[in-house]
Structure formats: structure tokens, C-alpha cells
Design an enzyme around this catalytic site. Structure first.
Site, mmCIF file in Angstrom:
data_model
loop_
_atom_site.group_PDB
_atom_site.id
_atom_site.type_symbol
_atom_site.label_atom_id
_atom_site.label_comp_id
_atom_site.label_asym_id
_atom_site.label_seq_id
_atom_site.Cartn_x
_atom_site.Cartn_y
_atom_site.Cartn_z
ATOM 1 N N ARG A 180 0.828 -1.197 0.000
ATOM 2 C CA ARG A 180 0.000 0.000 0.000
ATOM 3 C C ARG A 180 0.867 1.254 0.000
ATOM 4 O O ARG A 180 0.351 2.359 0.104
ATOM 5 C CB ARG A 180 -0.945 -0.017 1.213
ATOM 6 C CG ARG A 180 -2.029 -1.088 1.070
ATOM 7 C CD ARG A 180 -2.922 -1.205 2.288
ATOM 8 N NE ARG A 180 -4.155 -1.913 1.979
ATOM 9 C CZ ARG A 180 -4.312 -3.236 2.016
ATOM 10 N NH1 ARG A 180 -3.304 -4.007 2.342
ATOM 11 N NH2 ARG A 180 -5.471 -3.788 1.705
ATOM 12 N N ASP B 178 8.698 -5.903 3.224
ATOM 13 C CA ASP B 178 8.755 -5.197 4.502
ATOM 14 C C ASP B 178 10.167 -4.649 4.642
ATOM 15 O O ASP B 178 11.140 -5.382 4.470
ATOM 16 C CB ASP B 178 8.406 -6.100 5.687
ATOM 17 C CG ASP B 178 8.031 -5.258 6.895
ATOM 18 O OD1 ASP B 178 6.993 -4.558 6.835
ATOM 19 O OD2 ASP B 178 8.767 -5.259 7.895
ATOM 20 N N SER B 179 10.246 -3.373 4.907
ATOM 21 C CA SER B 179 11.556 -2.738 4.844
ATOM 22 C C SER B 179 11.637 -1.622 5.854
ATOM 23 O O SER B 179 10.642 -1.252 6.469
ATOM 24 C CB SER B 179 11.801 -2.218 3.426
ATOM 25 O OG SER B 179 10.684 -1.484 2.966
ATOM 26 N N PHE C 93 11.511 8.122 -1.695
ATOM 27 C CA PHE C 93 10.458 8.338 -0.700
ATOM 28 C C PHE C 93 11.063 8.098 0.689
ATOM 29 O O PHE C 93 12.264 7.809 0.819
ATOM 30 C CB PHE C 93 9.265 7.403 -0.964
ATOM 31 C CG PHE C 93 9.574 5.936 -0.790
ATOM 32 C CD1 PHE C 93 10.243 5.226 -1.782
ATOM 33 C CD2 PHE C 93 9.233 5.267 0.391
ATOM 34 C CE1 PHE C 93 10.558 3.885 -1.606
ATOM 35 C CE2 PHE C 93 9.533 3.918 0.566
ATOM 36 C CZ PHE C 93 10.209 3.229 -0.428
ATOM 37 N N TYR D 62 12.841 7.761 3.990
ATOM 38 C CA TYR D 62 14.063 8.321 4.569
ATOM 39 C C TYR D 62 15.133 8.612 3.513
ATOM 40 O O TYR D 62 16.260 8.984 3.865
ATOM 41 C CB TYR D 62 14.634 7.351 5.614
ATOM 42 C CG TYR D 62 13.697 7.096 6.792
ATOM 43 C CD1 TYR D 62 13.749 7.902 7.930
ATOM 44 C CD2 TYR D 62 12.782 6.047 6.766
ATOM 45 C CE1 TYR D 62 12.896 7.661 9.017
ATOM 46 C CE2 TYR D 62 11.928 5.802 7.836
ATOM 47 C CZ TYR D 62 11.992 6.613 8.961
ATOM 48 O OH TYR D 62 11.150 6.380 10.016
ATOM 49 N N ASP D 63 14.833 8.463 2.238
ATOM 50 C CA ASP D 63 15.847 8.678 1.189
ATOM 51 C C ASP D 63 16.588 10.017 1.308
ATOM 52 O O ASP D 63 17.811 10.048 1.111
ATOM 53 C CB ASP D 63 15.221 8.556 -0.211
ATOM 54 C CG ASP D 63 15.071 7.105 -0.655
ATOM 55 O OD1 ASP D 63 15.901 6.264 -0.242
ATOM 56 O OD2 ASP D 63 14.124 6.802 -1.406
ATOM 57 N N LYS E 267 19.516 4.083 -7.907
ATOM 58 C CA LYS E 267 18.989 3.537 -6.639
ATOM 59 C C LYS E 267 18.658 2.049 -6.813
ATOM 60 O O LYS E 267 19.024 1.230 -5.981
ATOM 61 C CB LYS E 267 17.758 4.320 -6.169
ATOM 62 C CG LYS E 267 17.227 3.783 -4.847
ATOM 63 C CD LYS E 267 16.027 4.522 -4.279
ATOM 64 C CE LYS E 267 15.568 3.802 -2.997
ATOM 65 N NZ LYS E 267 14.313 4.291 -2.437
ATOM 66 N N HIS F 42 18.553 -1.867 -1.166
ATOM 67 C CA HIS F 42 18.061 -3.035 -0.443
ATOM 68 C C HIS F 42 16.941 -3.730 -1.217
ATOM 69 O O HIS F 42 16.915 -4.935 -1.354
ATOM 70 C CB HIS F 42 17.586 -2.601 0.948
ATOM 71 C CG HIS F 42 16.626 -1.436 0.936
ATOM 72 N ND1 HIS F 42 16.822 -0.315 0.168
ATOM 73 C CD2 HIS F 42 15.436 -1.243 1.574
ATOM 74 C CE1 HIS F 42 15.807 0.524 0.341
ATOM 75 N NE2 HIS F 42 14.958 -0.006 1.185
ATOM 76 N N ARG F 43 16.030 -2.897 -1.759
ATOM 77 C CA ARG F 43 14.886 -3.464 -2.501
ATOM 78 C C ARG F 43 15.348 -4.088 -3.816
ATOM 79 O O ARG F 43 14.845 -5.139 -4.218
ATOM 80 C CB ARG F 43 13.855 -2.350 -2.733
ATOM 81 C CG ARG F 43 12.544 -2.810 -3.387
ATOM 82 C CD ARG F 43 11.445 -1.776 -3.211
ATOM 83 N NE ARG F 43 11.147 -1.610 -1.802
ATOM 84 C CZ ARG F 43 11.540 -0.562 -1.080
ATOM 85 N NH1 ARG F 43 12.168 0.448 -1.652
ATOM 86 N NH2 ARG F 43 11.283 -0.506 0.201
HETATM 87 P P1 ITT Z 1 3.254 -1.794 2.942
HETATM 88 O O1 ITT Z 1 3.364 -2.519 4.260
HETATM 89 O O2 ITT Z 1 1.852 -1.675 2.458
HETATM 90 O O3 ITT Z 1 4.164 -2.347 1.891
HETATM 91 P P2 ITT Z 1 4.478 0.371 4.471
HETATM 92 O O4 ITT Z 1 4.933 1.755 4.128
HETATM 93 O O5 ITT Z 1 3.616 0.197 5.683
HETATM 94 O O6 ITT Z 1 3.756 -0.261 3.176
HETATM 95 P P3 ITT Z 1 6.726 -0.958 5.757
HETATM 96 O O7 ITT Z 1 5.998 -1.267 7.011
HETATM 97 O O8 ITT Z 1 7.625 -2.000 5.154
HETATM 98 O O9 ITT Z 1 5.756 -0.550 4.580
HETATM 99 O O10 ITT Z 1 7.556 0.372 6.047
HETATM 100 C C1 ITT Z 1 8.623 0.726 5.283
HETATM 101 C C2 ITT Z 1 9.110 2.119 5.693
HETATM 102 O O11 ITT Z 1 10.536 2.114 5.683
HETATM 103 C C3 ITT Z 1 8.670 3.158 4.684
HETATM 104 O O12 ITT Z 1 7.479 3.802 5.096
HETATM 105 C C4 ITT Z 1 9.849 4.117 4.661
HETATM 106 O O13 ITT Z 1 9.694 5.059 5.687
HETATM 107 C C5 ITT Z 1 11.041 3.223 4.981
HETATM 108 N N1 ITT Z 1 11.687 2.758 3.749
HETATM 109 C C6 ITT Z 1 11.688 1.488 3.228
HETATM 110 N N2 ITT Z 1 12.339 1.441 2.056
HETATM 111 C C7 ITT Z 1 12.760 2.706 1.818
HETATM 112 C C8 ITT Z 1 13.470 3.295 0.760
HETATM 113 O O14 ITT Z 1 13.839 2.607 -0.325
HETATM 114 N N3 ITT Z 1 13.726 4.601 0.832
HETATM 115 C C9 ITT Z 1 13.336 5.329 1.889
HETATM 116 N N4 ITT Z 1 12.640 4.863 2.924
HETATM 117 C C10 ITT Z 1 12.352 3.534 2.894
#
Ligand code: ITT
Length: 204
Positions: free
Chosen positions: A9, A73-74, A156, A158-159, A179, A184-185
Site C-alpha cells: 500500500r 517489509d523494509s 520516498f 528516509y531517502d 537507486k 536493499h529493494r
Molecule cells: P506496505 O506494508 O503496504 O508495503 P508500508 O509503508 O507500511 O507499506 P513498511 O511497514 O515496510 O511498509 O515500512 C517501510 C518504511 O521504511 C517506509 O514507510 C519508509 O519510511 C522506509 N523505507 C523502506 N524502504 C525505503 C526506501 O527505499 N527509501 C526510503 N525509505 C524507505
């Protein structure tokens, strides 16, 4: 065509996952987003690890839609915060998905932390769940440090405050393809590709 659902989402993640899958052109796969399937409720993320949360999200999506589903999840793991915000990255400021408030809170928390102790990493667990079939979780990590003020408008979350190792620019100042090649992704998705390719042509 084999349908694969990207069960996120988060619009920033969706853009990156779609872009990377588009660039690799996995033959025979049609990529769907949550906008393409009937709505289903979002379960709270309660796992203690990225892997648990990614798996839970992919399982929910596969169960609700009957489609092979990929979830991510990241988050940001900060040395000086003992690994936090970690799995709480999306809601660190108390408001889920408020990227600006989350980033400002981390910057404030690190205000007195010296340059040599500002190490951090982005971490991603990506899960693939096939209804009635396999469950796979892969990981990707991207090491760097945190700057002192936001810079850049790409990406998006913390980038704008994350400076990857070997770079002077933040990840919000990198071109999208730069990127993807390092992130990581990107690493996690590339580890998932053989499993996605293996789905093509399989019944169901
Ligand atoms: P979904 O669970 O629906 O996928 P979410 O935003 O809730 O969306 P997470 O719980 O995995 O997903 O939270 C990931 C957060 O980590 C995200 O909101 C960012 O703040 C940060 N994040 C993850 N990957 C990032 C990236 O590539 N660049 C910057 N911030 C990142």
C-alpha cells in the site's frame, strides 16, 4: 500469462518494484497492484522482524486474492538508535506513512551524534507466497550513514537523509536506476527473480 500481485500500500515501494520488474522483463508475468484486485482489509503489522512481516503481508494477499503475491517489509536500521526504527520505520513519529515527520524525528534524535557514529542501513525482506504452494523470503541490505539535513527529491521515506557508502549524494539525489542497482529493494528483488521465473507456465 501468470499474474503476480505486488501487495504493497506504499506508493513509493510500488513505483520501485514495478520499475524493476519492468526493467528485467520477466517473460510471461503480468504484474498487478492492489488497485487491480478487489479490496481486502489490511492486517496490522505485528511481526518482530522484516521477514515475519513480509511473509504475513504476502500470505494475506495470496489468501484474499488467490494470486501469487509479493510483499516487501523494509525500513531503516540506525546504529546510534540500536537498530531502530527498524520494523517501526513507517510509523516512527506515531503516524503511519508520514515520511516527513518520521525523517525529522530521526534527524532530531541524532542531532548530537558525531559524524563517525551515524552509520545506518536500509533493509528489505521480500516474500513470495504462491497459493497452495511455496513461501519464499529473501533479503537485501544497503549500508550507509545519515546526513544532517534532507537533500534531494527522488525516492520516498528516509531517502533524503540516507547517504549510501561510497556516495556523497543521498539516495534521494540518485537517479532512479542508480537507486535500483544498489538498493536493499533492488537486491531483494533480484534474489526473488529466479522464483518468479519459475512460476511462469505453471498451472494455477
Ligand atoms: P506496505 O506494508 O503496504 O508495503 P508500508 O509503508 O507500511 O507499506 P513498511 O511497514 O515496510 O511498509 O515500512 C517501510 C518504511 O521504511 C517506509 O514507510 C519508509 O519510511 C522506509 N523505507 C523502506 N524502504 C525505503 C526506501 O527505499 N527509501 C526510503 N525509505 C524507505
Amino acid at each position: 500469462m501468470t499474474d503476480v500481485l505486488l501487495a504493497t500500500r506504499n506508493p513509493g515501494k510500488l513505483v520501485e518494484l514495478r520499475r524493476m520488474l519492468g526493467a528485467t522483463e520477466v517473460a510471461g508475468i503480468r504484474v498487478l497492484g492492489l488497485a487491480d484486485v478487489p479490496e481486502f482489509p489490511e492486517e496490522p503489522e505485528t511481526g518482530a522482524t522484516f521477514a515475519e512481516n513480509a511473509l504475513a503481508k504476502a500470505r494475506d494477499a495470496a489468501k484474499a486474492t488467490g494470486l501469487a503475491s509479493v510483499a516487501d517489509d523494509s525500513g531503516l536500521v540506525v546504529d546510534a538508535l540500536n537498530g531502530m526504527p527498524g520494523v517501526l520505520s513507517a510509523r516512527w513519529s506515531g503516524r503511519h506513512g508520514d515520511d516527513h515527520a518520521n525523517l525529522e524525528l530521526v534527524l532530531g534524535q541524532l542531532a548530537d551524534v558525531s559524524d563517525d557514529r551515524r552509520g545506518a542501513a536500509f533493509v528489505c525482506a521480500a516474500a513470495l507466497v504462491v497459493p497452495g504452494g511455496e513461501e519464499i523470503v529473501v533479503h537485501g541490505e544497503w549500508a550507509g550513514y545519515l546526513g544532517r539535513a534532507p537533500r534531494g527529491t527522488n525516492g520516498f521515506g528516509y531517502d533524503p537523509i540516507f547517504v549510501p557508502d561510497g556516495e556523497d549524494r543521498t539516495s534521494a539525489e540518485l537517479a532512479p536506476e542508480e537507486k535500483d542497482a544498489l538498493s536493499h529493494r533492488g537486491r531483494a528483488l533480484r534474489a526473488l527473480l529466479p522464483h518468479l521465473r519459475a512460476l511462469v507456465g505453471r498451472p494455477g
